[in-house]
Design an enzyme around this catalytic site. Sequence first.
Site, PDB file in Angstrom:
ATOM      1  N   CYS A 135       0.809  -1.217   0.055  1.00 49.77           N
ATOM      2  CA  CYS A 135       0.124   0.092   0.144  1.00 49.77           C
ATOM      3  C   CYS A 135       0.686   1.214   0.008  1.00 49.77           C
ATOM      4  O   CYS A 135       1.356   1.801   1.026  1.00 49.77           O
ATOM      5  CB  CYS A 135      -0.866   0.199   1.184  1.00 49.77           C
ATOM      6  SG  CYS A 135      -2.142   1.408   1.323  1.00 49.77           S
ATOM      7  N   CYS A 138      -0.507   4.149   2.254  1.00 48.57           N
ATOM      8  CA  CYS A 138      -0.321   3.926   3.529  1.00 48.57           C
ATOM      9  C   CYS A 138       0.885   4.054   4.117  1.00 48.57           C
ATOM     10  O   CYS A 138       1.303   5.004   5.074  1.00 48.57           O
ATOM     11  CB  CYS A 138      -0.748   2.485   4.094  1.00 48.57           C
ATOM     12  SG  CYS A 138      -2.377   1.864   3.171  1.00 48.57           S
ATOM     13  N   ASP A 139       1.873   3.774   3.094  1.00 47.73           N
ATOM     14  CA  ASP A 139       3.353   3.531   3.624  1.00 47.73           C
ATOM     15  C   ASP A 139       4.516   4.461   3.076  1.00 47.73           C
ATOM     16  O   ASP A 139       5.506   4.731   3.569  1.00 47.73           O
ATOM     17  CB  ASP A 139       3.696   2.154   3.814  1.00 47.73           C
ATOM     18  CG  ASP A 139       2.950   1.217   4.529  1.00 47.73           C
ATOM     19  OD1 ASP A 139       2.750   1.815   5.503  1.00 47.73           O
ATOM     20  OD2 ASP A 139       2.757   0.200   4.021  1.00 47.73           O
TER      21      ASP A 139
END
Length: 309
Positions: A135, A138-139
């Site tokens: 992701c 997200c990261d």
Amino acid sequence: MAEKKYDVVIIGAGPGGMTTALYASRANLKVVMLDRGSFGGNLNNTASIVNYSGFKDIQGPELAEKMYQGATQFGAEYAYGTVTKIEADGQQKKVTTDMGDTFIAPVVVIATGSDHRKLGVPGEEEFSGRGVSYCAVCDGAFFKGKHLVVVGGGDSAVEEGIYLTQFASKVTVVVRRDVLRAQPMLQDEAEKNEKMEFVFNTNVTEILGDDVKVTGVKTHNNKTGEDGKISAAGAFIYVGTVPMTAPFKGLGVLDDQGWVKTDNEMKTSIPGIFAIGDVRETPLRQIATAVGDGAIAGQEVYQYIKGLN
Ligand SMILES: Cc1cc2nc3c(=O)[nH]c(=O)nc-3n(C[C@H](O)[C@H](O)[C@H](O)COP(=O)(O)OP(=O)(O)OC[C@H]3O[C@@H](n4cnc5c(N)ncnc54)[C@H](O)[C@@H]3O)c2cc1C
């Protein structure tokens, strides 16, 4: 532990499930969406969406919020829980979650989507969350100024690779085949991006790391047979998807790959059980198709319940 009664239980609050919730609740049905996480499904893993009609470019989480507002405006509810079982004995179906809650309804809509496929190499599991990610949205921000590897050659790999270049010093996309499978416009954009490079005909065979985090990947060129290594602080893996259908295996509605079989009205072979979006056997898995399926199911669910009375 509680037992609640509804007209329609929707399993999964992604774009598909939220659209069925909108249509069915607007038809005055009592609807609940169950999800093992936050509403939005895979929208929460998507940085920039440029191919959903009505929006030039929208962030996935922002679209999720807008869809949720729409889905709940006529009274549809959202409840947290991982569904572990559907029992379809007669007209009423029973849906059970891991918390022991049960939901009884004549109609169940399976909208559980798909999950990322694992690469299945040594180090992947071990360094998951410590440099291995599925992701970018997200990261990605954890890797400012770092070199990253993206594994895969389809739309998601290329799109998320482009997104990562805003943080990373360089993004190396490792592609198993000799060409990309991404849409031509995405390929053009990636090829023009000075921070991106492509390594073709190459498999990632291991994720390397020290005691704490990822330090690189081992590679194998499937044309020349040469082994190599790419130093990187993170590996983002986009090598396809698998259906989220483990709880429904006993129902006899899955194909041999695990996707749910439906007709054009989103009906499975069990009366009152429907399936929509990425989880079903379908030629295209996108937001627009999940929403389209969701609308058809919303209408068909209403017709089905009307026919019972
Ligand atoms: C990185 C990435 C980028 C993408 N980019 C685009 C793009 O640019 N444009 C585009 O059109 N599409 C894109 N897609 C695809 C798009 O996100 C999906 O097609 C769409 O989200 C499918 O919607 P859905 O409702 O079928 O399933 P999902 O969005 O997958 O939602 C399924 C929901 O079901 C829940 N669930 C699963 N199992 C259970 C269970 N047992 N119990 C309870 N809840 C459960 C999940 O938590 C999830 O919230 C992208 C996907 C990814 C991964």
